[in-house]
Scaffold this motif. Structure first.
Motif, PDB file in Angstrom:
ATOM      1  N   HIS A 157      -2.621   3.778  -6.391  1.00 35.97           N
ATOM      2  CA  HIS A 157      -3.853   3.882  -5.599  1.00 35.97           C
ATOM      3  C   HIS A 157      -4.106   5.309  -5.117  1.00 35.97           C
ATOM      4  N   ASN A 199       0.833  -1.200   0.000  1.00 43.07           N
ATOM      5  CA  ASN A 199       0.000   0.000   0.000  1.00 43.07           C
ATOM      6  C   ASN A 199       0.869   1.252   0.000  1.00 43.07           C
ATOM      7  N   ASP A 254      -5.289   5.465   4.220  1.00 40.03           N
ATOM      8  CA  ASP A 254      -4.619   4.188   3.944  1.00 40.03           C
ATOM      9  C   ASP A 254      -5.016   3.139   4.979  1.00 40.03           C
ATOM     10  N   HIS A 265      -6.730   8.597  -2.134  1.00 42.34           N
ATOM     11  CA  HIS A 265      -6.406   9.949  -1.645  1.00 42.34           C
ATOM     12  C   HIS A 265      -6.851  10.999  -2.658  1.00 42.34           C
TER      13      HIS A 265
END
Ligand SMILES: [Fe+2]
Length: 251
Positions: free
Chosen positions: A75, A69, A198, A80
């Motif tokens: 991502h 992650n 996260d 975000h």
């Protein structure tokens, strides 16, 4: 042993001793009498005087998932969204993955600007962005700027159990005006929010994995670091130079 007769032999009680070293605000302990030097080069490369703060947390998720992650750039557009990047502004980006010994480095080239609030408020034109991984559990995101400055977010990961991971983090800034009080007051609240995003997505992922035991997540060619992280955390194998490659990703 208070009061023990010095003429009498000591009982055969021993406390194990392990190599321990303090560096840059962290204590590095290796639970074995021999092995690689402490701390990892990834931590030694940063100047303690440039450190702006330390941070620690415990996130839900296997260490492999939590590390991926943090290291994954793709991502950031939706987990975000608006804070780090925006999904509608992806562009083809040249990516190079290098493997050297116990270290892995991924360079993202050709993105001087980032489409999120953090970049607009605090950053300037970048000359490079890179993600680093060193065995066993150290990582760094490094941002280099055309004006010579550099910012590094380092996360060191330690498994608590199969579903929880402890994180120790440092944040270094080199070559620009950024006093600790200003970083803490202005930048940290945004980074802490990103960290909570996260933690939430990792917890949701762990819930799904618990709900569907035995099912493996889908893997794409764009998951460049996943095979290397799996090699280490699932099979105990060092990074294989055969994984080195260049590709284009929409970042
Ligand atoms: Fe993230």
């Amino acid at each position: 042993m208070p009061g023990h007769d010095p003429q009498q032999p000591l009982p055969p009680i021993r406390v194990p001793a392990f190599p321990l070293q303090a560096h840059d605000g962290l204590l590095w302990l290796r639970p074995a009498s021999s092995g690689a030097p402490l701390p990892p080069a990834l931590a030694l490369e940063l100047e303690p005087a440039q450190r702006r703060f330390l941070w620690q947390a415990q996130w839900r998720g296997h260490v492999l998932e939590v590390m991926e992650n943090f290291l994954d750039a793709l991502h950031t557009h939706y987990v975000h969204a608006g804070w780090l990047r925006r999904d509608g502004q992806r562009r083809p980006t040249e990516v190079e993955l290098q493997v050297a010994g116990d270290r892995v480095r991924v360079d993202y080239r050709g993105q001087p600007a980032q489409s999120g609030l953090v970049w607009r408020l605090f950053e300037s034109a970048r000359s490079g962005e890179s993600a680093h991984f060193q065995l066993p559990g150290s990582t760094r995101l490094q941002y280099d700027y055309r004006n010579g400055a550099r910012a590094c977010v380092s996360l060191h990961f330690s498994p608590v159990d199969a579903r929880n991971t402890r994180i120790l983090a440092t944040f270094h800034i080199h070559g620009r005006w950024a006093p600790r009080w200003a970083v803490r007051a202005l930048l940290w609240p945004l980074l802490a929010h990103v960290g909570r995003q996260d933690a939430a997505i990792l917890a949701a992922q762990q819930d799904n994995m618990d709900r569907f035991p035995g099912r493996r997540p889908a893997r794409m060619h764009s998951d460049v670091l996943r095979p290397l992280l799996e090699d280490w955390w699932l099979h105990g194998r060092a990074p294989d130079p055969a994984h080195a490659r260049e590709l284009t990703l929409w970042l």
